[in-house]
Design an enzyme around this catalytic site. Structure first.
Site, PDB file in Angstrom:
ATOM      1  N   LYS A  76      53.376  84.350  58.394  1.00 47.01           N
ATOM      2  CA  LYS A  76      52.531  85.470  58.814  1.00 47.01           C
ATOM      3  C   LYS A  76      53.160  86.797  58.418  1.00 47.01           C
ATOM      4  CE  LYS A  76      51.208  88.820  61.722  1.00 47.01           C
ATOM      5  NZ  LYS A  76      51.961  89.919  62.349  1.00 47.01           N
ATOM      6  N   ASP A  82      47.390  85.487  62.390  1.00 49.73           N
ATOM      7  CA  ASP A  82      48.038  85.846  63.641  1.00 49.73           C
ATOM      8  C   ASP A  82      47.188  85.292  64.773  1.00 49.73           C
ATOM      9  OD1 ASP A  82      45.806  87.393  63.677  1.00 49.73           O
ATOM     10  OD2 ASP A  82      46.811  89.259  64.134  1.00 49.73           O
TER      11      ASP A  82
END
Length: 216
Positions: free
Chosen positions: A122, A141
């Site tokens: 991420k 996320d």
DNA sequence: CTCCCGATAT
DNA sequence: ATATCAGGAG
């Protein structure tokens, strides 16, 4: 054309209309700043991160500066972002790693970025997509994960597997738009609690999986 | 899976 | 009171 592919096109069109200039809202000027800000953003709002980095970035202009700071001092600097002991330890050791292995520069490949302490896909995708304009993958996320599951785009649970499925559905040239746009949508409309389904631009293609409370 | 951290929304 | 917040490590 598979239904899911058709839906993705509709989703993209509607997202572009709703969030034409979707971009990450963390403040930054250099790749290192974005990398640090993204680490601080864990379980913390961007607004609070921006407030901290406003004074943090001038104080630590280089990776070397973070690498050399006393850990207790860095902890104090990062305190308002929460998880401050973990984050201080992560930022310091990550910057030591940057200095030792990359001459203080932020590497530009996924393989290299994810070897840094505190950096997984991420965070690496945020840096590569945003600072280096590279479609390395799709930012997943908590918001992207939640919205994707509600929309019925994936039934997976972990960020890595959700990202894999999204990369098969979303055209690569849209990857860097998809992340920030869906994050904005998740933050302001498809919220974790009480999603605003009546004003959602994606309601026509959403399966509302697991959505228990709607506003209509 | 748990832990890290504290503010805010519900 | 509890869930959640631009996560990742052990």
């Amino acid at each position: 054309m598979p239904t899911s592919t058709q839906n993705v096109q509709t989703i993209l069109n509607n997202l572009k209309q709703a969030y034409p200039n979707a971009k990450y809202e963390l403040d930054w000027e250099t790749p290192l700043q974005l990398l640090v800000a993204t680490i601080l953003a864990a379980q913390c709002t961007d607004e609070r991160v921006n407030k901290v980095t406003k004074t943090l970035f001038p104080k630590y202009p280089t990776a070397q500066a973070y690498a050399e700071v006393d850990i207790l001092e860095l902890e104090e600097d990062l305190k308002p972002t929460g998880f401050y002991r973990n984050k201080a330890k992560t930022v310091k050791s990550m910057c030591q790693d940057l200095v030792e292995r990359y001459g203080g520069e932020v590497p530009k490949t996924m393989d290299e970025l994810v070897t840094l302490p505190g950096v997984a896909r991420k965070t690496a995708n945020v840096v590569l997509n945003t600072a280096f304009n590279m479609p390395s993958g799709i930012i997943v996320d908590t918001h992207v994960a939640r919205v994707s599951q509600r929309m019925g785009l994936t039934k997976r649970k972990t960020p890595e597997t959700i990202e894999q499925e999204l990369m098969l559905l979303v055209p690569q040239e849209e990857w860097t738009f998809w992340g920030p746009a869906v994050v904005l949508h998740g933050r302001y409309t498809c919220t974790a609690k009480k999603p605003k389904c009546s004003e959602c631009v994606l309601k026509n293609v959403c399966e509302k999986i697991g959505v228990t409370t709607t506003d209509n």
